[in-house]
Design a protein around this motif. Structure first.
Motif, mmCIF file in Angstrom:
data_model
loop_
_atom_site.group_PDB
_atom_site.id
_atom_site.type_symbol
_atom_site.label_atom_id
_atom_site.label_comp_id
_atom_site.label_asym_id
_atom_site.label_seq_id
_atom_site.Cartn_x
_atom_site.Cartn_y
_atom_site.Cartn_z
ATOM 1 N N ARG A 21 0.578 -1.210 0.272
ATOM 2 C CA ARG A 21 0.024 0.161 -0.256
ATOM 3 C C ARG A 21 1.081 1.586 0.291
ATOM 4 O O ARG A 21 0.527 2.408 -0.362
ATOM 5 N N TYR A 22 1.927 1.471 0.726
ATOM 6 C CA TYR A 22 2.421 2.576 0.646
ATOM 7 C C TYR A 22 3.790 2.630 -0.669
ATOM 8 O O TYR A 22 4.006 3.655 -0.960
ATOM 9 N N THR A 23 4.057 1.358 -1.283
ATOM 10 C CA THR A 23 4.724 1.837 -2.420
ATOM 11 C C THR A 23 3.397 2.545 -3.640
ATOM 12 O O THR A 23 4.393 3.034 -4.632
ATOM 13 N N GLU A 24 2.583 1.926 -3.230
ATOM 14 C CA GLU A 24 0.719 2.717 -4.884
ATOM 15 C C GLU A 24 1.536 4.183 -3.779
ATOM 16 O O GLU A 24 0.923 4.512 -4.815
ATOM 17 N N LEU A 25 1.024 4.613 -2.526
ATOM 18 C CA LEU A 25 0.925 5.866 -2.679
ATOM 19 C C LEU A 25 2.327 6.407 -3.120
ATOM 20 O O LEU A 25 2.124 7.598 -3.859
ATOM 21 N N PHE A 26 3.058 5.787 -3.345
ATOM 22 C CA PHE A 26 4.686 6.496 -3.482
ATOM 23 C C PHE A 26 4.262 6.533 -4.707
ATOM 24 O O PHE A 26 4.812 7.764 -5.680
ATOM 25 N N VAL A 40 0.011 9.534 6.907
ATOM 26 C CA VAL A 40 -0.189 8.184 6.643
ATOM 27 C C VAL A 40 -0.623 7.599 8.013
ATOM 28 O O VAL A 40 -1.131 6.879 8.810
ATOM 29 N N ARG A 41 0.000 8.850 8.670
ATOM 30 C CA ARG A 41 -0.587 8.048 10.468
ATOM 31 C C ARG A 41 -0.979 10.120 10.661
ATOM 32 O O ARG A 41 -0.040 10.808 10.680
ATOM 33 N N ARG A 42 -1.563 10.214 11.623
ATOM 34 C CA ARG A 42 -2.025 11.351 12.257
ATOM 35 C C ARG A 42 -2.032 11.546 13.797
ATOM 36 O O ARG A 42 -3.126 10.925 14.207
ATOM 37 N N ALA A 43 -1.156 12.383 14.239
ATOM 38 C CA ALA A 43 -1.087 12.535 15.870
ATOM 39 C C ALA A 43 -2.880 11.882 16.603
ATOM 40 O O ALA A 43 -3.740 13.034 15.977
ATOM 41 N N LEU A 84 4.059 17.122 16.124
ATOM 42 C CA LEU A 84 5.823 16.916 15.309
ATOM 43 C C LEU A 84 4.976 16.063 13.861
ATOM 44 O O LEU A 84 4.998 14.834 14.149
ATOM 45 N N LEU A 85 5.689 16.684 12.190
ATOM 46 C CA LEU A 85 5.440 15.721 11.343
ATOM 47 C C LEU A 85 6.596 14.890 10.774
ATOM 48 O O LEU A 85 7.927 16.121 10.122
ATOM 49 N N MET A 108 8.885 2.599 8.889
ATOM 50 C CA MET A 108 10.393 2.654 10.497
ATOM 51 C C MET A 108 9.707 4.169 10.594
ATOM 52 O O MET A 108 9.624 4.048 12.280
ATOM 53 N N LEU A 109 9.148 4.580 10.231
ATOM 54 C CA LEU A 109 8.544 5.827 11.144
ATOM 55 C C LEU A 109 7.053 5.421 11.778
ATOM 56 O O LEU A 109 7.004 5.736 13.267
ATOM 57 N N GLU A 110 6.309 4.923 10.716
ATOM 58 C CA GLU A 110 4.890 4.505 11.710
ATOM 59 C C GLU A 110 5.460 4.057 12.439
ATOM 60 O O GLU A 110 4.594 4.113 14.216
ATOM 61 N N ARG A 111 6.351 2.774 12.933
ATOM 62 C CA ARG A 111 6.612 2.041 13.559
ATOM 63 C C ARG A 111 7.329 2.880 15.347
ATOM 64 O O ARG A 111 7.229 3.593 15.694
ATOM 65 N N TYR A 112 8.509 4.159 14.600
ATOM 66 C CA TYR A 112 8.612 5.019 15.888
ATOM 67 C C TYR A 112 7.642 5.802 16.497
ATOM 68 O O TYR A 112 7.772 6.054 17.237
ATOM 69 N N THR A 113 6.691 6.292 15.622
ATOM 70 C CA THR A 113 5.397 7.270 15.616
ATOM 71 C C THR A 113 5.176 7.195 17.336
ATOM 72 O O THR A 113 3.561 7.140 17.711
ATOM 73 N N LYS A 114 4.224 5.599 16.996
ATOM 74 C CA LYS A 114 3.507 4.184 17.647
ATOM 75 C C LYS A 114 3.577 5.129 19.329
ATOM 76 O O LYS A 114 4.556 4.585 19.880
ATOM 77 N N ASN A 115 2.422 5.406 20.232
ATOM 78 C CA ASN A 115 2.549 5.729 20.749
ATOM 79 C C ASN A 115 2.651 6.450 21.291
ATOM 80 O O ASN A 115 3.053 7.112 22.692
ATOM 81 N N ARG A 116 3.222 8.053 20.008
ATOM 82 C CA ARG A 116 3.338 8.626 20.535
ATOM 83 C C ARG A 116 2.239 9.617 20.436
ATOM 84 O O ARG A 116 2.335 10.096 18.971
ATOM 85 N N GLU A 117 1.135 10.555 21.436
ATOM 86 C CA GLU A 117 0.484 11.022 20.704
ATOM 87 C C GLU A 117 0.628 12.556 20.041
ATOM 88 O O GLU A 117 -0.307 12.741 19.417
ATOM 89 N N LYS A 118 1.702 13.222 19.849
ATOM 90 C CA LYS A 118 1.545 14.225 19.021
ATOM 91 C C LYS A 118 2.451 13.625 17.802
ATOM 92 O O LYS A 118 2.451 15.337 16.715
ATOM 93 N N PHE A 119 2.514 13.016 17.562
ATOM 94 C CA PHE A 119 4.065 12.616 15.978
ATOM 95 C C PHE A 119 2.609 11.632 15.093
ATOM 96 O O PHE A 119 2.061 10.473 15.262
ATOM 97 N N SER A 120 3.170 12.972 13.671
ATOM 98 C CA SER A 120 2.037 12.443 12.659
ATOM 99 C C SER A 120 3.692 12.070 11.857
ATOM 100 O O SER A 120 4.230 12.320 11.833
ATOM 101 N N VAL A 121 2.609 11.262 10.764
ATOM 102 C CA VAL A 121 3.597 10.598 9.683
ATOM 103 C C VAL A 121 3.158 10.867 8.119
ATOM 104 O O VAL A 121 2.127 10.639 8.170
#
Length: 249
Positions: A21-26, A40-43, A84-85, A108-121
């Motif tokens: 899905r991410y490959t198709e997005l790019f 792809v992820r909103r805080a 933070l985006l 990797m970015l999405e996994r890093y931001t998991k459980n960080r409530e201010k972080f978007s990707v």
């Protein structure tokens, strides 16, 4: 010889349910069309009111390192950012795609931001910062204050005349909308940044640029070093966040 850890990491990413899905997005992003950013992820605590402060770290993240996360977390704390985006561009200025595929970096970015409530990707169709601002203004409330987090090498590229048709007109437009938080990298310390900004041609932009001091242990880290260690099958535990390390398990 067995596959390197780098190849193993890529394979693990390719097997992830979201990889295709991410490959198709790019693939859908068009650098020749109007600038566009897709989240792809909103805080959880995303900006919803005018006049709030958004930090944007737009990088290649090939892969995400502890230097990146140190820059992110220190800037969020020091400037009291509301959101933070982490932004991955399809077309980066002067950088071709090598090493990790874009979809793998996004995972990797999405996994890093998991459980960080201010972080978007998010992902960007364009590489230039003025184009990113144009795209961000479409999806964020009016008067959002943009704070870009960059390293010294990126700061130098921002002021390279070859990227502009009308140097001061376009830079003036950018700095009307955004300020830059610049981290020292390797041999380029805070004095190097200050000296660069004091050049006569760009001195007028000094009020829009702040310095972020990284301890040497972070300033000398690089994604290049991580990739080389992975190719040799050596440990990267001291260079990447646990979220990236876990993807090799």
């Amino acid at each position: 010889m067995e596959n390197s850890l780098l190849e193993l990491l890529i394979q693990k990413c390719e097997n992830h349910p979201d990889y295709e899905r991410y490959t198709e997005l790019f693939n859908r992003l068009d650098p020749t069309a109007s600038p566009r950013i897709e989240l792809v992820r909103r805080a959880e605590l995303s900006i919803s009111e005018r006049g709030k402060k958004l930090g944007i770290f737009s990088g290649s993240f090939n892969p995400l390192t502890l230097a990146h996360t140190k820059m992110i977390e220190d800037t969020v704390a020091e400037y009291e950012l509301d959101e933070l985006l982490l932004l991955l561009a399809k077309a980066n200025v002067d950088k071709t795609v090598f090493g990790l595929p874009l979809a793998a970096r996004l995972l990797m970015l999405e996994r890093y931001t998991k459980n960080r409530e201010k972080f978007s990707v998010g992902v960007s169709s364009h590489g230039r910062y003025i184009d990113k601002v144009t795209a961000l203004k479409v999806i964020l409330p009016p008067e959002t204050k943009f704070h870009f987090i960059v390293g010294y090498d990126t700061l130098v590229r921002i002021f390279d005349p070859k990227y502009y048709t009308d140097f001061h007109a376009e830079l003036g437009e950018l700095f009307m909308e955004a300020r830059f938080v610049v981290a020292n990298r390797a041999e380029s310390d805070i004095k190097t940044i200050e000296s660069f900004m004091n050049q006569p041609e760009i001195r007028r932009y000094v009020p829009y640029v702040s310095c972020l001091l990284l301890p040497d242990v972070y300033a000398y880290m690089s994604s290049t070093e991580v990739r080389e260690l992975l190719k040799r099958g050596e440990s990267i535990e001291h260079l990447v966040p646990p979220s990236v390390l876990a993807m090799l398990d």
